[in-house]
Motif scaffolding. Structure first.
Motif, PDB file in Angstrom:
ATOM      1  N   ALA A   1      22.118  63.248  79.108  1.00  0.00           N
ATOM      2  CA  ALA A   1      22.190  63.867  77.785  1.00  0.00           C
ATOM      3  C   ALA A   1      21.508  65.217  77.769  1.00  0.00           C
ATOM      4  CB  ALA A   1      21.546  62.955  76.739  1.00  0.00           C
ATOM      5  N   VAL A   2      22.181  66.206  77.169  1.00  0.00           N
ATOM      6  CA  VAL A   2      21.533  67.481  76.889  1.00  0.00           C
ATOM      7  C   VAL A   2      20.827  67.369  75.543  1.00  0.00           C
ATOM      8  CG1 VAL A   2      23.095  68.916  78.243  1.00  0.00           C
ATOM      9  CG2 VAL A   2      23.661  68.395  75.858  1.00  0.00           C
ATOM     10  N   GLY A   3      19.878  68.282  75.314  1.00  0.00           N
ATOM     11  CA  GLY A   3      19.061  68.170  74.114  1.00  0.00           C
ATOM     12  C   GLY A   3      19.284  69.285  73.112  1.00  0.00           C
ATOM     13  N   ILE A   4      19.069  68.963  71.839  1.00  0.00           N
ATOM     14  CA  ILE A   4      18.964  69.963  70.783  1.00  0.00           C
ATOM     15  C   ILE A   4      17.615  69.786  70.112  1.00  0.00           C
ATOM     16  CG2 ILE A   4      21.425  70.277  70.372  1.00  0.00           C
ATOM     17  CD1 ILE A   4      21.252  68.287  68.071  1.00  0.00           C
ATOM     18  N   ARG A   5      17.028  70.895  69.695  1.00  0.00           N
ATOM     19  CA  ARG A   5      15.674  70.851  69.142  1.00  0.00           C
ATOM     20  C   ARG A   5      15.657  70.232  67.750  1.00  0.00           C
ATOM     21  NH1 ARG A   5      11.835  75.346  71.230  1.00  0.00           N
ATOM     22  NH2 ARG A   5      10.729  74.691  69.343  1.00  0.00           N
ATOM     23  N   GLU A   6      14.640  69.427  67.504  1.00  0.00           N
ATOM     24  CA  GLU A   6      14.495  68.795  66.192  1.00  0.00           C
ATOM     25  C   GLU A   6      14.173  69.821  65.108  1.00  0.00           C
ATOM     26  OE1 GLU A   6      12.465  64.723  64.453  1.00  0.00           O
ATOM     27  OE2 GLU A   6      11.358  65.890  65.939  1.00  0.00           O
ATOM     28  N   ASP A   7      13.550  70.953  65.501  1.00  0.00           N
ATOM     29  CA  ASP A   7      13.166  71.963  64.515  1.00  0.00           C
ATOM     30  C   ASP A   7      14.211  73.056  64.364  1.00  0.00           C
ATOM     31  OD1 ASP A   7      12.817  73.196  66.955  1.00  0.00           O
ATOM     32  OD2 ASP A   7      10.801  73.957  66.538  1.00  0.00           O
TER      33      ASP A   7
END
Length: 289
Positions: free
Chosen positions: A131-137
């Motif tokens: 999985a690639v990530g996206i920032r929570e902020d």
């Protein structure tokens, strides 16, 4: 040839695919366990990576090519991943649209010096079937499909697909926030393999397609060609290595031309599929980090 890092029950393996045939190079020589091992042997013996691989094929066990897509992992463990920006006209337009300072992007697109920025470390880089990530902020996140140039001691030894996941909301707030928009956990994906220069041919003439799927429905689909790049791979590599010691194994992503509309943002569970001629398909799910 194409080179895959494959997970196994007993040991990891470096698998070479030559057309429809695939071979476990690690079974022929346990010292060739990773792509960096192969590139190091080619560097020492002054051969191409394909020549070194061919020297192992007679002793290598066959591997089912049908299993590669499911078992493939990150094809190399790059010490550093760098990226080039604003190398396509559509990218320049998109960056202008997100920013309150649009002129800086036009200046880069038209200028002699490219934008080269640090993207990821090994620990922040994932591969296929991960999985690639996206920032929570972040409130606006997009994948950026790119041709990746694989370097060994600064020389081009292959090509891969890269996904330079980015926070447009953070970068758009101020260009000085670029490192936070680009560098974070799971911010980069490469794979599914590394294709040799002989296998790829002209890297400036490759078709690339990206599809984004959510809950079984296509949210985005478009194609482009690396022929639309305003600078060559060699030019970008030359600027990366100027007055900069490039580590043993590195990847340089060369920019994107596939940009979803301003109304779209990635979400948890999305599936990003990037396909490129001569290299294959890099597919990742999306998670929030």
């Amino acid at each position: 040839m194409q080179y895959y890092a494959v997970a196994g029950a007993e040991r990891p393996a470096l698998v070479a695919r030559d057309g429809r045939d695939a071979f476990d190079l690690t079974s022929a020589n346990p010292n060739v366990e990773t792509f960096s091992d192969l590139a190091r042997a080619a560097n020492v013996t002054n051969q191409s990576i394909d020549d070194v691989a061919r020297g192992l094929l007679d002793e290598a066990e066959s591997f089912s090519a049908d299993d590669l897509s499911e078992r493939a992992r990150r094809p190399a463990a790059p010490d550093e991943v760098w990226a080039a920006g604003v190398t396509y006209h559509i990218s320049e337009q998109a960056r202008e649209a997100e920013s309150g300072m649009p002129d800086v992007y036009l200046d880069v697109y038209e200028g002699e010096r490219p934008e080269i920025f640090f993207k990821a470390t090994e620990s922040r880089t994932v591969g296929p079937n991960d999985a690639v990530g996206i920032r929570e902020d972040s409130t606006w996140d997009v994948p950026e499909p790119e041709l990746g140039v694989v370097l060994y001691r600064g020389d081009i030894v292959g090509y891969t697909i890269g996904n330079d996941v980015s926070s447009r909301s953070i970068e758009g707030a101020n260009p000085l926030y670029l490192p936070q928009a680009k560098v974070y956990d799971r911010c980069c994906s490469i794979g599914p393999c590394i294709a040799s220069p002989d296998d790829v041919g002209d890297p400036q003439n490759l078709e690339m397609t990206m599809t984004i799927e959510r809950d079984g429905e296509i949210q985005y689909e478009d194609s482009t060609s690396t022929s639309e790049m305003v600078k060559s791979c060699e030019e970008l590599v030359s600027y990366l290595s100027r007055h900069n010691t490039v580590p043993e194994t590195a990847v340089l992503l060369t920019g994107t031309a596939l940009v979803p509309s301003e109304e779209f943002t990635l979400a948890e569970g999305d599936v990003v599929r990037i396909e490129m001629d001569g290299i294959g398909v890099l597919e990742n799910t999306v998670t929030v980090v």
